[in-house]
Scaffold this active site. Structure first.
Site, PDB file in Angstrom:
ATOM      1  CG  HIS A 245      -1.942   1.048   1.254  1.00 13.62           C
ATOM      2  ND1 HIS A 245      -3.211   0.838   0.760  1.00 13.62           N
ATOM      3  CD2 HIS A 245      -1.924   2.335   1.709  1.00 13.62           C
ATOM      4  CE1 HIS A 245      -3.935   1.937   0.911  1.00 13.62           C
ATOM      5  NE2 HIS A 245      -3.173   2.863   1.485  1.00 13.62           N
ATOM      6  CG  ASP A 330       2.357   6.166 -10.423  1.00 12.48           C
ATOM      7  OD1 ASP A 330       3.291   6.280  -9.613  1.00 12.48           O
ATOM      8  OD2 ASP A 330       1.370   5.442 -10.217  1.00 12.48           O
ATOM      9  NE  ARG A 332       2.080   4.888  -7.203  1.00 13.83           N
ATOM     10  CZ  ARG A 332       0.896   4.288  -7.210  1.00 13.83           C
ATOM     11  NH1 ARG A 332       0.432   3.757  -6.092  1.00 13.83           N
ATOM     12  NH2 ARG A 332       0.179   4.235  -8.303  1.00 13.83           N
TER      13      ARG A 332
END
Length: 420
Positions: A245, A330, A332
């Site tokens: 997560h 994104d 990440r």
């Protein structure tokens, strides 16, 4: 007010002193034991001992500077690490010294205070980068699950009150720069130069000290929540449920309903509790990557842009608005994420509570077997979050119908189709 030791010579550059030699404690990344690998020394009090770039707990370095400048903290203070050893034993595992498996954390970070106790007693400033403790979680949604009999209390994992027994692990990032560069398929020199430039030149050693190969980046790390026995994580006879997560403060903490983050996180916790009660293990990996690693200010700007556009907030323009504001959809880049899984010695995840293809692909590519994927139940998706879910499905971020096909698995892993 406490003042620094004026007799200590402090340079305002990371260039070595004339005639300087390499650190007296060289780092041999990938060694089989902590003693062979050597300690990681990010001390700010004895520069000649340093063998890394950056400082321990770098994300909080500026707060420490405020504490020192205000006189609240002695800049020469060293931590007393008595009784700080891990609450439970983790490792060693073969992945700790398997080339390329772990490049973004220190596999021995939780035992540094024990392995290097003699060196610490002699004055070397060695600090743990991982801490392992025991705790209890108390989530209102779990109390609801008990009331609705989706979960039942037991004597070990889940109490009647709704409290959940867990092992918690806090991990600070430690980047082995040659390994990180290889993971992303870029030259190390390019990675170093880009890190130097994108941090505003805060770490000159990135470009002036090629002999220093370990970097303690000033970013948040990860927290692991382990449900059940640690041994179950690596026991092939027992099942592992896992959710990876990425932080979402607005939803995870304050319950904002524009995304599915807290509902999916709590669903993962519930699945982990059930797995542990069946004799397996549950694992939540919580990464500090707010707003897809773009930050909360950027995220809120995107919210405004999405809601004010002509036609309102739509799945078709969900990622477009992010790219307009941030320049990328994104940030990440999940390539480093599997390292914590390898650190735990895990080679197979039976139930992966995520439909994110980015996370799934990163884990499988790194050699982690994933047996099944668990979507968030439709009833847990807030009404305002439907745009997010549909946008992720359309963009291929979120697999709507379960695990990837055998053909896709073969393509992702490079293994023969008949292996699946």
């Amino acid at each position: 007010m406490t003042t620094p030791n004026r007799s200590q010579h402090i340079r305002l550059t990371s260039h070595p002193e004339p005639g300087a030699i390499a650190p007296r404690s060289p780092i041999r990344w990938g060694a089989a034991t902590a003693a062979e690998r050597g300690p990681l020394i990010g001390t700010t009090t004895r520069p000649s001992d340093r063998n890394v770039i950056g400082a321990h707990g770098g994300a909080y370095g500026l707060y420490r500077a405020l504490a020192v400048s205000s006189g609240a903290l002695n800049p020469l203070a060293k931590p007393d690490l008595t009784n700080t050893s891990p609450a439970v034993a983790i490792g060693p595992h073969p992945q700790w010294h398997e080339p390329g498996k772990i490049v973004s954390l220190d596999p021995f970070g939780h035992v540094a205070q024990d392995v290097f106790a003699r060196e610490i007693a002699e004055g070397l400033d060695v600090r743990p980068t991982i801490a392992v403790t025991k705790a209890r979680l108390n989530l209102p949604e779990i109390a609801t699950a008990l009331a609705e009999k989706r979960l039942r209390p037991d004597r070990k994992i889940l109490k009647k009150s709704g409290e959940i027994a867990v092992t918690k692990v806090a991990i600070d990032p430690v980047w082995y720069l040659p390994g990180v560069a290889a993971r992303f398929g870029v030259p190390e020199s390019r990675l170093r130069r880009t890190l130097f430039e994108q941090t505003g030149g805060m770490f000159p050693e990135l470009v002036t000290r090629p002999d220093l190969s370990v970097f303690l980046p000033p970013i948040g790390g990860a927290t692991l929540y382990i449900f059940g026995e640690i041994e179950a994580l690596t026991d092939k006879r027992r099942s592992l449920t896992c959710r990876v997560h990425d932080e979402c403060n607005g939803s995870d903490v304050f319950g904002s309903d524009i995304c599915t983050c807290r509902p999916y996180l709590v669903h993962g916790v519930e699945e982990c509790v059930s797995e542990a009660q069946r004799g397996g293990a549950g694992l939540i990996v919580y990464n500090r990557k707010e707003g897809r690693a773009l930050g909360e200010v950027t995220k809120f700007l995107v919210y405004n842009a999405r809601k004010r556009q002509e036609g309102g907030d739509t799945a078709a323009t969900y990622f477009e608005r992010t790219e307009c504001v941030a320049g990328v959809q994104d940030a990440r880049f999940q390539e480093l994420m599997p390292d914590v899984i390898h650190w735990l010695g895990v080679t197979r995840i039976n139930r992966f509570v995520s439909m994110s293809n980015m996370k799934y692909d990163a884990l499988v590519k790194s050699g982690i077997e994933i047996v099944d994927r668990v979507p968030i139940p439709d009833g847990l998706v807030p009404q305002d979050a439907s745009v997010e879910i549909e946008a992720k499905k359309a963009a291929g971020y979120y697999a709507p119908t379960g695990a990837r096909s055998k053909k896709k698995l073969a393509e992702t892993t490079g293994r023969p189709l008949e292996r699946y």
